[in-house]
Write a protein that holds these residues in place. Sequence first.
Motif, short mmCIF file in Angstrom:
data_model
loop_
_atom_site.label_atom_id
_atom_site.label_comp_id
_atom_site.label_asym_id
_atom_site.label_seq_id
_atom_site.Cartn_x
_atom_site.Cartn_y
_atom_site.Cartn_z
N GLU A 193 51.82 45.77 51.32
CA GLU A 193 50.84 46.18 50.31
C GLU A 193 51.44 47.20 49.34
OE1 GLU A 193 46.51 46.11 49.38
OE2 GLU A 193 47.19 45.56 51.36
N SER A 194 52.17 48.16 49.87
CA SER A 194 52.74 49.23 49.03
C SER A 194 53.83 48.73 48.09
CB SER A 194 53.30 50.34 49.92
OG SER A 194 54.32 49.82 50.76
N GLU A 195 54.40 47.57 48.38
CA GLU A 195 55.48 47.01 47.56
C GLU A 195 55.00 45.93 46.58
OE1 GLU A 195 58.33 45.59 50.40
OE2 GLU A 195 58.77 47.60 51.14
N LEU A 196 53.72 45.61 46.64
CA LEU A 196 53.20 44.52 45.80
C LEU A 196 53.07 44.98 44.35
CD1 LEU A 196 52.24 41.62 46.43
CD2 LEU A 196 49.92 42.48 46.28
N ASP A 197 53.66 44.20 43.46
CA ASP A 197 53.58 44.46 42.02
C ASP A 197 52.11 44.45 41.60
OD1 ASP A 197 53.53 44.09 39.19
OD2 ASP A 197 55.52 43.19 39.26
N ASN A 198 51.68 45.45 40.84
CA ASN A 198 50.29 45.56 40.43
C ASN A 198 49.86 44.48 39.44
OD1 ASN A 198 47.90 46.98 40.95
ND2 ASN A 198 48.06 48.08 39.01
N VAL B 125 42.66 28.92 42.88
CA VAL B 125 43.77 28.43 43.70
C VAL B 125 45.02 28.27 42.83
CG1 VAL B 125 44.60 26.49 45.10
CG2 VAL B 125 42.26 27.31 45.38
N ALA B 126 44.82 27.86 41.58
CA ALA B 126 45.95 27.63 40.67
C ALA B 126 46.71 28.91 40.35
CB ALA B 126 45.45 26.99 39.37
N ILE B 127 46.02 30.06 40.26
CA ILE B 127 46.67 31.26 39.74
C ILE B 127 46.86 32.39 40.74
CG2 ILE B 127 45.97 30.76 37.38
CD1 ILE B 127 43.76 32.91 37.69
N ILE B 128 46.18 32.36 41.89
CA ILE B 128 46.30 33.48 42.83
C ILE B 128 47.75 33.62 43.31
CG2 ILE B 128 45.66 32.17 44.90
CD1 ILE B 128 44.05 35.26 45.06
N GLY B 129 48.21 34.85 43.39
CA GLY B 129 49.58 35.10 43.84
C GLY B 129 50.61 35.13 42.72
N PHE B 130 50.20 34.75 41.52
CA PHE B 130 51.11 34.78 40.38
C PHE B 130 50.89 36.06 39.58
CE2 PHE B 130 50.73 30.26 41.44
CZ PHE B 130 52.06 30.00 41.72
N LYS B 131 51.74 36.32 38.60
CA LYS B 131 51.66 37.59 37.88
C LYS B 131 51.63 37.38 36.37
CE LYS B 131 56.66 38.53 38.04
NZ LYS B 131 57.09 37.18 38.27
N ILE C 235 49.22 33.36 32.41
CA ILE C 235 48.53 34.58 32.82
C ILE C 235 48.86 35.66 31.80
CG2 ILE C 235 48.27 36.27 34.66
CD1 ILE C 235 49.27 33.82 36.51
N ILE C 236 47.85 36.08 31.07
CA ILE C 236 48.01 37.04 29.98
C ILE C 236 47.94 38.48 30.49
CG2 ILE C 236 47.08 37.83 27.76
CD1 ILE C 236 48.22 34.93 27.71
N ALA C 237 46.94 38.78 31.31
CA ALA C 237 46.75 40.14 31.80
C ALA C 237 46.11 40.11 33.18
CB ALA C 237 45.88 40.93 30.84
N VAL C 238 46.46 41.10 34.00
CA VAL C 238 45.92 41.24 35.35
C VAL C 238 45.55 42.70 35.56
CG1 VAL C 238 46.40 41.02 37.83
CG2 VAL C 238 47.39 39.38 36.22
N SER C 239 44.37 42.93 36.10
CA SER C 239 43.94 44.27 36.46
C SER C 239 43.48 44.27 37.91
CB SER C 239 42.82 44.76 35.55
OG SER C 239 42.33 46.00 36.00
N ASN C 240 44.06 45.13 38.71
CA ASN C 240 43.68 45.24 40.11
C ASN C 240 42.95 46.55 40.40
OD1 ASN C 240 44.59 42.81 41.46
ND2 ASN C 240 46.61 43.42 40.76
N THR C 241 42.26 47.05 39.39
CA THR C 241 41.45 48.25 39.57
C THR C 241 39.99 47.85 39.53
OG1 THR C 241 41.25 48.72 37.22
CG2 THR C 241 43.20 49.61 38.34
N SER C 242 39.12 48.80 39.71
CA SER C 242 37.69 48.50 39.63
C SER C 242 37.24 48.33 38.17
CB SER C 242 36.87 49.60 40.30
OG SER C 242 37.17 50.83 39.69
N GLU C 243 38.13 48.64 37.24
CA GLU C 243 37.81 48.45 35.82
C GLU C 243 38.14 47.01 35.42
OE1 GLU C 243 36.56 51.00 33.89
OE2 GLU C 243 36.50 52.01 35.82
N SER C 244 37.29 46.43 34.60
CA SER C 244 37.56 45.07 34.14
C SER C 244 38.49 45.11 32.94
CB SER C 244 36.25 44.36 33.77
OG SER C 244 35.67 44.97 32.65
N ILE C 245 39.09 43.99 32.65
CA ILE C 245 39.94 43.84 31.45
C ILE C 245 39.02 43.75 30.26
CG2 ILE C 245 41.56 42.34 30.25
CD1 ILE C 245 42.58 41.46 32.97
N SER C 246 39.27 44.57 29.27
CA SER C 246 38.38 44.53 28.09
C SER C 246 38.99 43.73 26.98
CB SER C 246 38.08 45.94 27.62
OG SER C 246 39.28 46.68 27.47
#
Length: 131
Positions: free
Chosen positions: A46-51, A96-102, A120-131
């Motif tokens: 988990e600690s090594e996973l690219d955000n 299924v098509a995009i999970i695990g990609f960056k 994949i244009i943008a990814v956010s792994n916080t509680s904030e959504s992409i605006s």
Amino acid sequence: MKPTPTFCKTDYHFLRELISKSKNSTNAKEANQLSQELDRAVISKESELDNSIIRINSYVTIEDVKANKQMKIQIVLPSSSDVKEGKISILAPLSVAIIGFKENDEVDWELPAGIKTLKIIAVSNTSESIS
């Protein structure tokens, strides 16, 4: 060349459990496809996973390259899916098509509307959504 998906151990084991419960459901095809993606995945701590890697609960902006259309979604558990809110089940073909990609990965995938190239244009792994 198709990029290799990456998952943290927690998501990997959780998804394997979800797949085993979905083998005889209406999502059996997608569960099988997700299992195949997990079979070829890189598993990280988990600690090594690219955000910028798409995970469960990620907010994602993707582009259908051929149609030049963008959409913003959140990948969620099946019980939390709500298409009107852009919350797409992890067992939906698009997820299924995009999970695990960056970010910046392009994935060719067969969706109900045919084979699509998804960027994949943008990814956010916080509680904030992409605006």
